[in-house]
Design an enzyme around this catalytic site. Structure first.
Site, PDB file in Angstrom:
ATOM      1  CB  SER A 108     -45.179 -30.572  26.267  1.00 22.92           C
ATOM      2  OG  SER A 108     -46.707 -30.322  26.570  1.00 22.92           O
ATOM      3  CE  LYS A 111     -46.779 -31.990  30.208  1.00 27.08           C
ATOM      4  NZ  LYS A 111     -47.206 -31.101  29.121  1.00 27.08           N
ATOM      5  CB  SER A 165     -46.690 -34.589  26.714  1.00 32.39           C
ATOM      6  OG  SER A 165     -46.422 -33.186  26.938  1.00 32.39           O
TER       7      SER A 165
END
Length: 401
Positions: A108, A111, A165
């Protein structure tokens, strides 16, 4: 005169000196990173690491698959992370690193690249209607809890992305930022942004960081991307929000709910200014964190970590403590600027990354192969021999004066 005699005469006259091997500087030994090994399922192997013969982006010392620290500095902490970096967000100096260009799955922390790409494009007040495609995620995927048909301001989606997230918010943001091209266009833009920043180890396939073939990044690249994000006040505002009331979507969700920031650095570390957590089966634990002390802003990136000796964010604090304790000016390389990256990309391959000289599998001594020298000298000797034979024949055929 025999060919061998001719060669001997030429050599004795100094016309053909046997070339001594030019060894050059021996490649520096790879110093292993202080690694806390633990019994765990091995992660999916990363793609091939940086070519050791190529010039590493950010400086030669960063071209290692091991430890890069300045001479005379304190040893870095022992971590389970397979790669990491500590850098100054403002000066760009890299204070220390472990396998900084090792390419691995991002999870993640991907991102952060989505944020660097789409934040400049999207109006925070724009309202986005969630679609079924936004919510089309694996069952165990991280999601905020968007509802199909729900209407959410872009600013709310950024909070869902960075606090919780949310992979659903990542899909929605990528879809809207891509315009008519949708998510695919944003993926292309993410890869273009990575290249603009000099993050040449990075290749994005999903906007959220869910594992995908060929989706890779490195600790060095994550530091470049984080530097771009932390230069934006809007990113810092979103990223440091501790809690947020997710808006209601009646009738399916008449009250809404509260989301919390998953980055424990914000409430547990002095001077914390943000970061991002990540985990997938293939990436293992990944982390990016930043803090400010005494006028210095440092960023740490951690890849391929386990929860021993501590969780990834905590391993990040260990690196931050180590980095803040180093003297000012400590450096083993630097984070390239977009301008430097553009020059690297424009340079011819021979100038940007000198090609490695292929070495035979056998006949090596101290990193130098003697076989090219032997073959070269042999060719010269053979040529000289032929010339000598021709000259001898001509002398025999030519009448004496």
């Amino acid at each position: 005169m025999r060919a061998t005699g001719l060669v001997a005469a030429v050599v004795s006259a100094g016309l053909l000196a046997w070339p001594a091997p030019v060894l050059g500087a021996a490649p520096p030994a790879v110093v292993p990173c202080p690694y806390a090994s633990i019994p765990t399922i091995p992660p999916t192997p990363p793609s091939p690491v940086l070519d050791p013969a190529a010039q590493a982006v950010g400086g030669d010392q960063l071209g290692t698959t091991g430890l890069a620290v300045a001479a005379g500095t304190a040893a870095p902490p022992t971590l389970s992370a397979m790669s990491w970096i500590v850098a100054d967000l403002d000066t760009g100096e890299v204070l220390g690193a472990c396998a900084p260009h090792l390419r691995r799955r991002p999870a993640s922390v991907q991102k952060l690249l989505l944020a660097a790409t789409a934040l400049p494009k999207l109006d925070p007040a724009q309202v986005v209607e969630a679609t079924a495609e936004d919510l089309d995620l694996p069952k165990d995927s991280s999601a905020v809890g968007m509802i199909v048909g729900g209407k959410y301001p872009v600013s709310t989606l950024w909070l869902g992305l960075l606090l919780q997230s949310g992979n659903d918010t990542a899909n929605a943001l990528a879809r809207v930022a891509g315009g008519e091209g949708g998510v695919a266009a944003t993926i292309d833009a993410m890869n273009a942004e990575a290249r603009r920043l000099g993050a040449d180890d990075t290749h994005a396939v999903t906007p959220s960081g869910l594992d995908a073939p060929d989706q890779l990044t490195s600790a060095y690249d994550l530091a470049l991307i984080a530097r771009a994000d932390f230069a934006r006040p809007d990113f810092i505002t979103y990223d440091t929000t501790l809690a947020y009331q997710w808006p209601a979507q009646p009738p399916k969700d008449p009250k809404g709910f509260q989301i919390q920031n998953e980055n424990k650095l914000l409430t547990s570390y002095q001077g914390a200014i943000g970061g991002k957590t990540g985990f997938t089966d293939e990436a293992r634990h990944t982390y990016v964190g930043a803090a400010q002390r005494n006028g210095r802003r440092l960023v740490v990136t951690v890849m391929g970590a386990e929860i021993v000796p501590a969780r990834a964010w905590k391993q990040g604090t260990m690196l931050l403590d180590w980095g803040f304790a180093l003297p000012a000016g400590t450096s083993v390389g630097h984070l390239v600027t977009p301008e430097e990256a553009a020059k690297l990309h424009a340079a011819p391959p021979s100038a940007a990354a000198p090609a490695a000289v292929a070495q035979p599998a056998t006949g090596k001594t101290g990193g130098y192969s003697i076989w090219p020298t032997i073959l070269a000298v042999g060719a010269v000797a053979l040529t000289a021999g032929v010339v000598g034979v021709v000259m001898l024949i001509r002398r025999r055929r030519t009448p004496a004066a």
